[in-house]
Design a protein around this motif. Structure first.
Motif, PDB file in Angstrom:
ATOM      1  N   SER A 116      -7.273 -33.765  25.910  1.00 41.11           N
ATOM      2  CA  SER A 116      -7.694 -35.140  25.629  1.00 41.11           C
ATOM      3  C   SER A 116      -7.946 -35.868  26.948  1.00 41.11           C
ATOM      4  CB  SER A 116      -6.613 -35.873  24.826  1.00 41.11           C
ATOM      5  OG  SER A 116      -5.476 -36.108  25.638  1.00 41.11           O
ATOM      6  N   LEU A 117      -8.783 -36.897  26.856  1.00 38.80           N
ATOM      7  CA  LEU A 117      -9.069 -37.703  28.044  1.00 38.80           C
ATOM      8  C   LEU A 117      -7.790 -38.362  28.550  1.00 38.80           C
ATOM      9  CD1 LEU A 117     -11.581 -38.201  29.702  1.00 38.80           C
ATOM     10  CD2 LEU A 117     -12.000 -40.269  28.377  1.00 38.80           C
ATOM     11  N   ARG A 118      -6.934 -38.771  27.647  1.00 37.76           N
ATOM     12  CA  ARG A 118      -5.653 -39.380  28.029  1.00 37.76           C
ATOM     13  C   ARG A 118      -4.798 -38.385  28.830  1.00 37.76           C
ATOM     14  NH1 ARG A 118      -1.603 -42.832  24.282  1.00 37.76           N
ATOM     15  NH2 ARG A 118       0.033 -43.039  25.830  1.00 37.76           N
ATOM     16  N   ARG A 119      -4.728 -37.168  28.331  1.00 38.63           N
ATOM     17  CA  ARG A 119      -3.932 -36.124  29.008  1.00 38.63           C
ATOM     18  C   ARG A 119      -4.519 -35.827  30.392  1.00 38.63           C
ATOM     19  NH1 ARG A 119       1.035 -34.028  29.168  1.00 38.63           N
ATOM     20  NH2 ARG A 119       1.073 -31.800  28.882  1.00 38.63           N
ATOM     21  N   LEU A 120      -5.830 -35.752  30.456  1.00 40.18           N
ATOM     22  CA  LEU A 120      -6.509 -35.498  31.726  1.00 40.18           C
ATOM     23  C   LEU A 120      -6.160 -36.576  32.746  1.00 40.18           C
ATOM     24  CD1 LEU A 120      -8.625 -33.891  33.377  1.00 40.18           C
ATOM     25  CD2 LEU A 120     -10.375 -35.323  32.324  1.00 40.18           C
ATOM     26  N   TYR A 121      -6.261 -37.836  32.329  1.00 40.20           N
ATOM     27  CA  TYR A 121      -5.971 -38.936  33.258  1.00 40.20           C
ATOM     28  C   TYR A 121      -4.481 -39.072  33.562  1.00 40.20           C
ATOM     29  CZ  TYR A 121     -10.729 -40.678  33.591  1.00 40.20           C
ATOM     30  OH  TYR A 121     -12.074 -40.812  33.870  1.00 40.20           O
ATOM     31  N   ASN A 122      -3.614 -38.628  32.650  1.00 45.12           N
ATOM     32  CA  ASN A 122      -2.178 -38.625  32.949  1.00 45.12           C
ATOM     33  C   ASN A 122      -1.858 -37.651  34.068  1.00 45.12           C
ATOM     34  OD1 ASN A 122      -1.275 -40.601  31.184  1.00 45.12           O
ATOM     35  ND2 ASN A 122      -0.816 -39.163  29.535  1.00 45.12           N
ATOM     36  N   LEU A 123      -2.538 -36.505  34.060  1.00 46.10           N
ATOM     37  CA  LEU A 123      -2.293 -35.485  35.076  1.00 46.10           C
ATOM     38  C   LEU A 123      -3.063 -35.756  36.365  1.00 46.10           C
ATOM     39  CD1 LEU A 123      -2.368 -32.387  32.724  1.00 46.10           C
ATOM     40  CD2 LEU A 123      -0.374 -33.303  33.909  1.00 46.10           C
ATOM     41  N   PHE A 124      -4.267 -36.279  36.222  1.00 43.51           N
ATOM     42  CA  PHE A 124      -5.133 -36.553  37.371  1.00 43.51           C
ATOM     43  C   PHE A 124      -5.746 -37.937  37.172  1.00 43.51           C
ATOM     44  CE2 PHE A 124      -5.120 -31.947  36.745  1.00 43.51           C
ATOM     45  CZ  PHE A 124      -4.721 -31.508  37.992  1.00 43.51           C
ATOM     46  N   PRO A 125      -5.160 -38.957  37.793  1.00 38.75           N
ATOM     47  CA  PRO A 125      -5.603 -40.333  37.561  1.00 38.75           C
ATOM     48  C   PRO A 125      -7.072 -40.623  37.915  1.00 38.75           C
ATOM     49  CG  PRO A 125      -3.454 -40.318  38.607  1.00 38.75           C
ATOM     50  CD  PRO A 125      -3.957 -38.901  38.612  1.00 38.75           C
ATOM     51  N   SER A 126      -7.680 -39.777  38.744  1.00 40.94           N
ATOM     52  CA  SER A 126      -9.080 -40.009  39.098  1.00 40.94           C
ATOM     53  C   SER A 126      -9.777 -38.676  39.333  1.00 40.94           C
ATOM     54  CB  SER A 126      -9.187 -40.866  40.357  1.00 40.94           C
ATOM     55  OG  SER A 126      -8.794 -40.114  41.492  1.00 40.94           O
ATOM     56  N   LYS A 127     -11.087 -38.732  39.329  1.00 43.18           N
ATOM     57  CA  LYS A 127     -11.861 -37.532  39.627  1.00 43.18           C
ATOM     58  C   LYS A 127     -11.568 -37.067  41.053  1.00 43.18           C
ATOM     59  CE  LYS A 127     -16.465 -35.518  39.614  1.00 43.18           C
ATOM     60  NZ  LYS A 127     -17.885 -35.702  39.267  1.00 43.18           N
ATOM     61  N   ASP A 128     -11.376 -38.007  41.969  1.00 45.81           N
ATOM     62  CA  ASP A 128     -11.036 -37.630  43.345  1.00 45.81           C
ATOM     63  C   ASP A 128      -9.770 -36.783  43.399  1.00 45.81           C
ATOM     64  OD1 ASP A 128     -13.246 -38.932  44.296  1.00 45.81           O
ATOM     65  OD2 ASP A 128     -12.150 -40.597  45.191  1.00 45.81           O
ATOM     66  N   ASP A 129      -8.795 -37.120  42.562  1.00 47.04           N
ATOM     67  CA  ASP A 129      -7.559 -36.333  42.526  1.00 47.04           C
ATOM     68  C   ASP A 129      -7.838 -34.893  42.113  1.00 47.04           C
ATOM     69  OD1 ASP A 129      -5.828 -38.468  43.265  1.00 47.04           O
ATOM     70  OD2 ASP A 129      -5.819 -39.182  41.187  1.00 47.04           O
ATOM     71  N   ILE A 130      -8.737 -34.727  41.160  1.00 50.69           N
ATOM     72  CA  ILE A 130      -9.090 -33.378  40.707  1.00 50.69           C
ATOM     73  C   ILE A 130      -9.857 -32.647  41.806  1.00 50.69           C
ATOM     74  CG2 ILE A 130     -10.386 -32.021  39.023  1.00 50.69           C
ATOM     75  CD1 ILE A 130      -9.854 -34.275  37.009  1.00 50.69           C
ATOM     76  N   VAL A 131     -10.825 -33.323  42.395  1.00 53.93           N
ATOM     77  CA  VAL A 131     -11.616 -32.696  43.460  1.00 53.93           C
ATOM     78  C   VAL A 131     -10.703 -32.250  44.599  1.00 53.93           C
ATOM     79  CG1 VAL A 131     -13.367 -33.110  45.230  1.00 53.93           C
ATOM     80  CG2 VAL A 131     -13.772 -33.868  42.877  1.00 53.93           C
ATOM     81  N   LEU A 132      -9.787 -33.109  45.014  1.00 49.56           N
ATOM     82  CA  LEU A 132      -8.873 -32.757  46.114  1.00 49.56           C
ATOM     83  C   LEU A 132      -7.970 -31.589  45.727  1.00 49.56           C
ATOM     84  CD1 LEU A 132      -8.012 -36.330  47.399  1.00 49.56           C
ATOM     85  CD2 LEU A 132      -9.357 -34.582  48.598  1.00 49.56           C
ATOM     86  N   ALA A 133      -7.514 -31.556  44.483  1.00 49.74           N
ATOM     87  CA  ALA A 133      -6.665 -30.440  44.034  1.00 49.74           C
ATOM     88  C   ALA A 133      -7.468 -29.139  43.983  1.00 49.74           C
ATOM     89  CB  ALA A 133      -6.063 -30.756  42.666  1.00 49.74           C
ATOM     90  N   VAL A 134      -8.713 -29.217  43.536  1.00 54.15           N
ATOM     91  CA  VAL A 134      -9.571 -28.025  43.512  1.00 54.15           C
ATOM     92  C   VAL A 134      -9.795 -27.521  44.932  1.00 54.15           C
ATOM     93  CG1 VAL A 134     -11.953 -27.258  43.086  1.00 54.15           C
ATOM     94  CG2 VAL A 134     -10.702 -28.471  41.298  1.00 54.15           C
ATOM     95  N   LEU A 135     -10.091 -28.417  45.863  1.00 52.96           N
ATOM     96  CA  LEU A 135     -10.315 -28.013  47.258  1.00 52.96           C
ATOM     97  C   LEU A 135      -9.053 -27.406  47.868  1.00 52.96           C
ATOM     98  CD1 LEU A 135     -12.542 -30.953  48.550  1.00 52.96           C
ATOM     99  CD2 LEU A 135     -13.273 -28.627  47.936  1.00 52.96           C
ATOM    100  N   ALA A 136      -7.892 -27.965  47.542  1.00 49.57           N
ATOM    101  CA  ALA A 136      -6.628 -27.415  48.064  1.00 49.57           C
ATOM    102  C   ALA A 136      -6.418 -25.990  47.563  1.00 49.57           C
ATOM    103  CB  ALA A 136      -5.456 -28.307  47.668  1.00 49.57           C
ATOM    104  N   ARG A 137      -6.707 -25.756  46.296  1.00 48.97           N
ATOM    105  CA  ARG A 137      -6.578 -24.400  45.744  1.00 48.97           C
ATOM    106  C   ARG A 137      -7.577 -23.443  46.386  1.00 48.97           C
ATOM    107  NH1 ARG A 137      -5.843 -23.880  39.449  1.00 48.97           N
ATOM    108  NH2 ARG A 137      -7.840 -22.899  39.800  1.00 48.97           N
ATOM    109  N   LYS A 138      -8.820 -23.908  46.548  1.00 47.78           N
ATOM    110  CA  LYS A 138      -9.841 -23.062  47.171  1.00 47.78           C
ATOM    111  C   LYS A 138      -9.436 -22.704  48.601  1.00 47.78           C
ATOM    112  CE  LYS A 138     -14.318 -23.527  46.231  1.00 47.78           C
ATOM    113  NZ  LYS A 138     -14.526 -22.396  45.359  1.00 47.78           N
ATOM    114  N   HIS A 139      -8.883 -23.667  49.313  1.00 47.90           N
ATOM    115  CA  HIS A 139      -8.446 -23.422  50.689  1.00 47.90           C
ATOM    116  C   HIS A 139      -7.357 -22.345  50.715  1.00 47.90           C
ATOM    117  CE1 HIS A 139      -7.134 -24.055  54.788  1.00 47.90           C
ATOM    118  NE2 HIS A 139      -5.910 -24.205  54.329  1.00 47.90           N
ATOM    119  N   GLN A 140      -6.387 -22.510  49.873  1.00 47.86           N
ATOM    120  CA  GLN A 140      -5.280 -21.544  49.828  1.00 47.86           C
ATOM    121  C   GLN A 140      -5.794 -20.149  49.469  1.00 47.86           C
ATOM    122  OE1 GLN A 140      -2.280 -22.277  46.792  1.00 47.86           O
ATOM    123  NE2 GLN A 140      -0.708 -21.557  48.206  1.00 47.86           N
TER     124      GLN A 140
END
Length: 189
Positions: free
Chosen positions: A37-61
């Motif tokens: 759900s959109l609510r669940r998504l925003y609870n875990l990642f308050p913004s798209k930037d948060d998701i982008v940064l988490a994706v980049l951190a995983r890619k880096h690792q």
């Protein structure tokens, strides 16, 4: 459970961002593809930037781990340097290769989001430090390290644009010439 859902969201985001572009994928499309759900998504990642940064951190690792595993196959210092380009060649041959996700993200978001730009710069600096360590192990100079890193970066861009993994082989051949030229005086003296 929350961690599993967050991982599912990040897996989906990474796949979609890499295939379609960071800017092209909205939160609703991500939510639909991740099955949350959109609510669940925003609870875990308050913004798209948060998701982008988490994706980049995983890619880096993942990048560092895969590169290190590939380099560990070689014992000779010069062969370890050249193994960088062998790793790239293997990556460039994958069916879903669309260039460096960090370069792609920088092109789309780097000018708009300083946090994203900083994460990308940190990744690239980490790679340059890794190349510098390998060059130092081989007895080379910091200048050689910079040259070899640029060859690797250029190969990534060229392979993505041309759709040809041979860019890694070309970069490897150029790296071999640079390494031989840089290390020859040291071995003769």
């Amino acid at each position: 459970m929350t961690e599993d859902i967050a991982e599912k969201i990040l897996d989906t985001a990474e796949r979609l961002y890499y295939a379609q572009g960071f800017a092209a994928v909205g939160m609703d499309e991500l939510r639909q593809n991740a099955g949350v759900s959109l609510r669940r998504l925003y609870n875990l990642f308050p913004s798209k930037d948060d998701i982008v940064l988490a994706v980049l951190a995983r890619k880096h690792q993942r990048w560092e781990q895969e590169l290190d595993e590939h380099l560990a196959r070689e014992t000779d210092a010069v062969e370890r340097l050249l193994a960088i380009y062998d790793y790239l060649f293997t990556w460039f041959q994958t069916d879903d290769f669309r260039g460096c996700g960090f370069i792609n993200a920088f092109g789309e978001l780097g000018g708009q989001d300083e946090n994203v730009a900083a994460a990308i710069r940190a990744h690239k600096a980490s790679f340059q430090r890794r190349v510098a360590e390998l060059v130092a192990d081989a007895g080379g100079s910091p200048a050689l390290a910079a040259q070899l890193a640029i060859l690797a970066e250029g190969a990534q861009t060229t392979a993505a644009i041309a759709g040809d993994p041979a860019a890694a082989e070309d970069a490897r051949n150029a790296a071999e010439i640079l390494i031989q030229a840089a290390l020859a005086p040291a071995s003769q003296g």
